[in-house]
Structures are given as structure tokens and as C-alpha cells.
Design a protein around this motif. Structure first.
Motif, PDB file in Angstrom:
ATOM      1  N   GLU A   1      46.715 -78.999  46.344  1.00  0.00           N
ATOM      2  CA  GLU A   1      47.743 -79.282  47.136  1.00  0.00           C
ATOM      3  C   GLU A   1      48.902 -78.253  47.047  1.00  0.00           C
ATOM      4  OE1 GLU A   1      46.995 -84.193  47.305  1.00  0.00           O
ATOM      5  OE2 GLU A   1      48.690 -83.068  46.172  1.00  0.00           O
ATOM      6  N   LEU A   2      49.835 -78.199  48.287  1.00  0.00           N
ATOM      7  CA  LEU A   2      50.891 -77.497  48.158  1.00  0.00           C
ATOM      8  C   LEU A   2      51.936 -78.298  48.455  1.00  0.00           C
ATOM      9  CD1 LEU A   2      52.597 -74.665  48.185  1.00  0.00           C
ATOM     10  CD2 LEU A   2      51.942 -74.600  50.576  1.00  0.00           C
ATOM     11  N   TRP A   3      53.290 -78.287  47.794  1.00  0.00           N
ATOM     12  CA  TRP A   3      54.309 -79.343  47.801  1.00  0.00           C
ATOM     13  C   TRP A   3      55.572 -78.432  47.935  1.00  0.00           C
ATOM     14  CZ3 TRP A   3      54.676 -84.646  47.153  1.00  0.00           C
ATOM     15  CH2 TRP A   3      53.458 -85.238  47.141  1.00  0.00           C
ATOM     16  N   ARG A   4      56.559 -79.149  48.462  1.00  0.00           N
ATOM     17  CA  ARG A   4      58.090 -78.370  48.509  1.00  0.00           C
ATOM     18  C   ARG A   4      59.000 -79.786  48.034  1.00  0.00           C
ATOM     19  NH1 ARG A   4      57.769 -78.717  54.415  1.00  0.00           N
ATOM     20  NH2 ARG A   4      59.020 -80.229  55.230  1.00  0.00           N
TER      21      ARG A   4
ATOM     22  N   LYS B   1      53.100 -73.070  38.983  1.00  0.00           N
ATOM     23  CA  LYS B   1      53.445 -72.166  39.807  1.00  0.00           C
ATOM     24  C   LYS B   1      54.703 -72.519  40.846  1.00  0.00           C
ATOM     25  CE  LYS B   1      52.449 -67.829  40.364  1.00  0.00           C
ATOM     26  NZ  LYS B   1      52.463 -66.893  39.148  1.00  0.00           N
ATOM     27  N   LEU B   2      55.764 -73.231  40.171  1.00  0.00           N
ATOM     28  CA  LEU B   2      57.032 -73.260  40.813  1.00  0.00           C
ATOM     29  C   LEU B   2      57.641 -71.911  41.348  1.00  0.00           C
ATOM     30  CD1 LEU B   2      56.524 -75.806  39.105  1.00  0.00           C
ATOM     31  CD2 LEU B   2      59.120 -75.913  38.885  1.00  0.00           C
TER      32      LEU B   2
ATOM     33  N   LEU C   1      61.954 -75.145  46.881  1.00  0.00           N
ATOM     34  CA  LEU C   1      60.949 -74.904  45.845  1.00  0.00           C
ATOM     35  C   LEU C   1      59.750 -75.169  46.255  1.00  0.00           C
ATOM     36  CD1 LEU C   1      60.804 -74.369  42.603  1.00  0.00           C
ATOM     37  CD2 LEU C   1      60.349 -76.961  42.818  1.00  0.00           C
ATOM     38  N   LEU C   2      58.754 -74.505  46.181  1.00  0.00           N
ATOM     39  CA  LEU C   2      57.315 -74.678  46.539  1.00  0.00           C
ATOM     40  C   LEU C   2      56.629 -74.689  45.148  1.00  0.00           C
ATOM     41  CD1 LEU C   2      56.500 -72.163  49.389  1.00  0.00           C
ATOM     42  CD2 LEU C   2      57.376 -74.739  49.493  1.00  0.00           C
ATOM     43  N   PHE C   3      55.623 -75.511  45.022  1.00  0.00           N
ATOM     44  CA  PHE C   3      54.731 -75.470  43.869  1.00  0.00           C
ATOM     45  C   PHE C   3      53.382 -76.365  44.343  1.00  0.00           C
ATOM     46  CE2 PHE C   3      57.141 -79.693  44.056  1.00  0.00           C
ATOM     47  CZ  PHE C   3      55.772 -80.669  43.727  1.00  0.00           C
TER      48      PHE C   3
ATOM     49  N   VAL D   1      53.127 -80.419  51.536  1.00  0.00           N
ATOM     50  CA  VAL D   1      53.043 -79.730  52.890  1.00  0.00           C
ATOM     51  C   VAL D   1      51.621 -79.532  53.366  1.00  0.00           C
ATOM     52  CG1 VAL D   1      53.297 -77.030  53.571  1.00  0.00           C
ATOM     53  CG2 VAL D   1      54.981 -77.922  51.774  1.00  0.00           C
ATOM     54  N   ARG D   2      50.774 -79.328  52.354  1.00  0.00           N
ATOM     55  CA  ARG D   2      49.347 -79.072  52.769  1.00  0.00           C
ATOM     56  C   ARG D   2      48.314 -79.410  51.912  1.00  0.00           C
ATOM     57  NH1 ARG D   2      46.284 -74.264  56.066  1.00  0.00           N
ATOM     58  NH2 ARG D   2      44.138 -75.017  55.801  1.00  0.00           N
ATOM     59  N   ASP D   3      47.412 -80.379  52.134  1.00  0.00           N
ATOM     60  CA  ASP D   3      46.050 -80.286  51.262  1.00  0.00           C
ATOM     61  C   ASP D   3      45.515 -79.294  51.545  1.00  0.00           C
ATOM     62  OD1 ASP D   3      43.649 -81.206  50.018  1.00  0.00           O
ATOM     63  OD2 ASP D   3      44.150 -83.202  50.199  1.00  0.00           O
TER      64      ASP D   3
END
Length: 509
Positions: free
Chosen positions: A202-205, A179-180, A187-189, A216-218
Motif C-alpha cells: 500500500e502507498l500512504w500519505r 521508505k518514508l 510525507l509518502l510511505f 493513497v492506493r492499494d
């Protein structure tokens, strides 16, 4: 509930607030205009029609796949088509498990491999997916011999194609980025991390560098992402499930402090199941479905106190089937299909100057199969073009495939709501895509004595026609993934002797 209707519902879950609901007396129902009649009666029309390029002759760009004996609709073909810096980029997934990133300028010589990726033993995941442009970078998910599916980036050249960061050591594919989404300049994924008892998300950037790719956040244990989301400015609203709140609406701006639950509509681990998220101005409208409250229409400005119920749609969770669609101008369209009569009722939603939501009945669509069981009229796909909403209506059946699929359009008035053409794809495995070209749309339709081929329509009888017969006779070409790049529209289509390959439609000014 029959299998086909269940599949449609599953697909729909996978895309200053406040004020009361205004009411208007519904106009008397009248017979809708026949197919091809020009829309009338006002509505939201464009002030001037956009310049229309002439549609040229579509042709095969290049054979990038070897011939295969697969049925046409399951034949592997180019996928993830995207415009990046004025060229088309796409992915290929071959039957031997290898994958590749390609680029094309529309010519055979200019359609080239950017990078090959080998088959990986530890994953069955398609690699080279989720092609997502961000400025001068094209992000995607891929894996090489030493790594499983990871985040990659390219500048469009082979030498400038590289892995961004190794997030999961080894070649396993269980924790691939997915889900890029571009939010602002970043960019978030998401990543799902499986565990012994339960996994977590997990949410990453990322900015395209190793150091700039950060967690970004677990999101916690027993958590997972749904596929319904919408971007409003630089805030991404998404539907998420965790152990403490169930399935509810969340938002993120790409920071840890800005990634929060919007409102726990069903308090505790119970779920409101938000779905059909649609933007209207600075608000997000969505539908909920709960055993205690049935189906409801909600609206949010992104705050808990500004997340309010607009109205009840059905007190019974087995009541009318609801859908929200983006409309032209400052309006949304709400549809309700009643199981008792199998009819689809269309209404428009707007927000007035006081902030109140105004709902106006538009039309009740006829259903020639309404006297038969399991014949609900359900929304398939939709797009906005030329100040009108084009949408497909699927008449369900007790089997896996629909009885009928029709193309409709509306300008928000009863007189301007009409059937454009039919039938679209009747397959339970392939749904006709609706693609906005200008004030016209491209789609796939079954013509008289023809298979499923590309069509074009501006909503009028004179402007609705088959574009080309790519697979002459009764063969189906299954055109899909229409993507415009400059003065060309690319798409994937199947033809005998070639299989599923890349095609291009020139646009001539």
C-alpha cells in the motif's frame, strides 16, 4: 558470478523526452594522470570555489552505549543521523532490544534522550528508523508497549513526540511503514501487508495528523517495492513489482490518480528491471536488463509515449556491467565494465538544445588486476563536490571481499579524470561513504600504518589527507553517517574503550 560482485550489484538495485543519441568520435586513449595531479582540460568547474571553513579537531560527543565486546564493525552505534531544526537527531538500538530517539547540540550535556521505546516481543525489526524531516515535524518509525512499528512524529521535545496513527492493531511488526519520502509538502510511505497466499503493498500519505494520514492506493496482490527511486519536482519515480506488469517504472504525486505505471516496457508480467534511476533536468534516465534485449539505457519524461530507449548497452544480458551516476552540472556519467578485459569505461551524458542525448567517451580506467579472473572494476559510492564527480571503484575478487577499492574523480574530461587515493575500505561488510562537505569530500581511507580513519580531499595531492587518527595504530574506527548540522559535521565512529559512538567535527569559519 562471485559473492562479492553479487553483493555490489544487489546494493545498486536496492539507489520533453525523445531525441536520438548523438555520437562523437572517441578521443585516443592516453595514460591517465597519476593520483593527486590537479584536474585540467576544462569540464564543468564551479565559477568560484565555495567558502571553506577550517576543519577543527573531531571529538567524542558522549557515550550513549555501554561498552561491548563486539568486533568494531558490528558494534551497535548511533544511526539515522539527521539535521532537524538546527539540531542533530539520531536513533539508538541497544542489545537488550530497547530503542531510543536522541537529540544533540554537539555538547555532552546537550545530548539527550527525547523518548525511549521498549523491546517488543513480536518483532525483530529495529525501531526508531527512517528519521525524515518535513518542516516543523520529524517523522520516524517506532513502536511502544501497546503498538508494533507505526508512524511517529516529533517536534523535538518529549511531550511533542507521539504516534501519528495506528495502522496495524497489536504489536506485530510485519506491516511497518517504510521508505518514508517527502514529496512536496507531504510525507509518502509504503506498507507491505502479508497474506495467506500472497501479500500486497500500500502507498500512504501523511500530514502528521490521524485524519490526514490516508491510504493513497492499494497496489494489488503479489506487489513489492524496490529501493531505486528518484524525485523530480513533486513527482516520485520508483521501481515496483506487481503480478500484472512485473518489475517496471512507476510514478506518484501523492494522489490515487497520480500513482500510475509509467510504461510497461516488457509487456505483461515480464520485467524490465529498471535500475540506477538518475535525474537530468526534467527527465529520468535509467537502465534495464531483460533476457530478450540485454542491457539498455532509457529515458522518460513521465509519460508512456515519452519513455524511450536511448540505446542498447549490450545485447547479451551477461555483457558489460552498467552503472549511472549523477554528475556536476547538467550531465550524468555512464560506466560500462567489460567482463572480457575487466576494464571500466566512463562516458558522460548530456541533453542538447534539440532534446537529443549526447554521449561522450571520457576515459578508460586502468586495472592492475585485469589479467586475473573475477577482477571486474565496479562502481561503489559517489558524490558531487566542487564541480567534479568523486566515486569509488571496487576491484572484485573470487572471495567475499574486494581486491582493491580506489577513490577517483572526474570533471568530465580525460585529463581531469584521476585516481585520488587508495585503498578505501576493503571489507565486504563496510563500504566507505563519500560525503560532500563543500568543494571537498569526507570519506574513510586506510593510511600508511593506519587503520580505516576519516580523510578529507579536494581532489589534489595537497588537499588529500587523513583528518585524524581516532583509533591509533592498526585499529579501524569505521567512520560513517557523516551529517552536517550548521557549523558541525557529526558521524559515528568506533574507538577502543568506547565502542561505536557519536563524534563531532567542528567547522571553524
Amino acid at each position: 558470478m562471485d559473492a562479492w560482485r553479487s553483493a555490489v550489484l544487489l546494493c545498486s538495485l536496492m539507489v520533453g523526452c525523445g531525441g536520438g543519441l548523438g555520437s562523437e568520435t572517441p578521443p585516443p586513449e592516453s595514460e591517465l594522470p597519476p593520483a593527486g595531479m590537479p584536474a585540467g582540460g576544462g569540464g564543468n568547474h564551479a565559477s568560484a570555489p565555495p567558502a571553506r571553513p577550517t576543519l577543527g579537531t573531531a571529538h567524542l560527543v558522549k557515550d550513549v552505549f555501554p561498552p561491548s565486546n563486539r568486533p568494531s564493525r558490528t558494534d551497535p552505534g548511533p544511526s539515522s543521523l539527521v539535521d532537524f531544526q538546527g539540531r542533530l537527531f539520531f536513533a539508538t538500538h541497544y542489545e537488550d532490544g530497547t530503542h531510543a530517539l536522541w537529540a544533540s547540540d554537539g555538547s555532552e550535556a546537550g545530548t539527550v534522550r527525547v523518548k525511549d521505546f521498549p523491546a517488543l516481543e513480536d518483532t525483530t525489526t529495529d525501531l526508531v528508523t527512517e528519521l525524515t524531516p518535513l518542516g516543523s515535524q520529524l517523522f520516524f518509525v517506532a513502536g511502544d508497549a501497546a503498538h508494533g512499528p507505526e508512524l511517529w512524529v516529533t517536534d523535538g521535545t518529549t511531550g511533542g513526540t507521539r504516534q501519528v496513527k495506528e495502522l496495524t492493531p497489536g504489536t506485530g511488526g510485519d506491516s511497518a511503514p517504510y521508505k518514508l519520502t517527502v514529496v512536496g509538502e507531504q510525507l509518502l510511505f509504503f506498507r507491505y501487508i502479508p497474506g495467506t497466499d500472497s501479500g500486497h503493498t500500500e502507498l500512504w500519505r501523511s500530514d502528521g495528523t490521524d485524519a490526514g494520514t490516508v491510504l493513497v492506493r492499494d497496489m494489488g496482490p503479489d506487489s513489492s517495492l524496490s529501493f531505486s527511486q528518484v524525485l523530480v519536482g513533486n513527482t516520485l519515480f520508483f521501481v515496483f513489482t506487481d503480478a500484472a506488469h512485473g518489475t517496471e517504472l512507476w510514478k506518484t504525486d501523492g494522489t490515487a490518480e497520480g500513482t500510475v505505471l509509467v510504461k510497461d516496457i516488457q509487456a505483461g508480467p515480464a520485467s524490465a528491471y529498471p535500475a540506477h534511476l538518475q535525474k537530468l533536468g526534467t527527465s529520468v534516465f535509467f537502465l534495464t536488463s531483460t533476457p530478450s534485449y540485454g542491457s539498455e539505457l532509457w529515458r522518460t519524461d513521465g509519460t508512456s509515449e515519452g519513455t524511450v530507449r536511448v540505446r542498447e548497452l549490450s545485447a547479451d544480458s551477461d555483457g558489460p556491467l552498467a552503472n549511472l551516476m549523477e554528475g556536476p552540472g547538467s550531465q550524468l556519467f555512464l560506466t560500462l565494465t567489460t567482463p572480457s578485459d575487466h576494464l571500466l569505461r566512463l562516458s558522460s551524458l548530456t541533453v542538447d538544445d534539440t532534446g537529443a542525448v549526447r554521449e561522450r567517451p571520457v576515459a578508460t580506467l586502468p586495472n592492475a588486476f585485469s589479467d586475473q579472473p573475477d577482477s571486474d572494476a565496479l562502481i561503489g559510492t559517489s558524490t558531487v563536490a566542487g564541480g567534479r564527480l568523486f566515486f569509488s571503484v571496487n576491484i572484485s575478487s573470487s572471495g567475499p571481499a574486494p581486491r582493491d577499492v580506489q577513490l577517483w574523480m572526474t570533471d568530465g574530461t580525460a585529463n581531469g579524470t584521476q585516481q585520488v587515493s587508495r585503498p578505501l575500505s576493503l571489507s565486504d561488510e563496510f563500504q566507505s561513504e563519500l560525503f560532500t562537505l563543500d568543494d571537498r569530500i569526507l570519506y574513510s581511507n586506510i593510511g600508511e600504518g593506519q587503520g580505516l580513519e576519516p580523510w578529507v580531499s579536494d581532489g589534489t595531492a595537497a588537499g588529500t589527507r587523513q583528518l585524524q587518527d581516532l583509533a591509533p595504530g592498526q585499529d579501524f574506527s569505521y567512520p560513517h553517517d557523516f551529517t552536517r548540522v550548521g557549523a558541525s559535521v557529526y558521524f559515528t565512529a568506533y574507538t577502543p574503550g568506547h565502542g561505536a559512538e557519536l563524534w563531532v567535527l567542528p567547522l571553524e569559519e
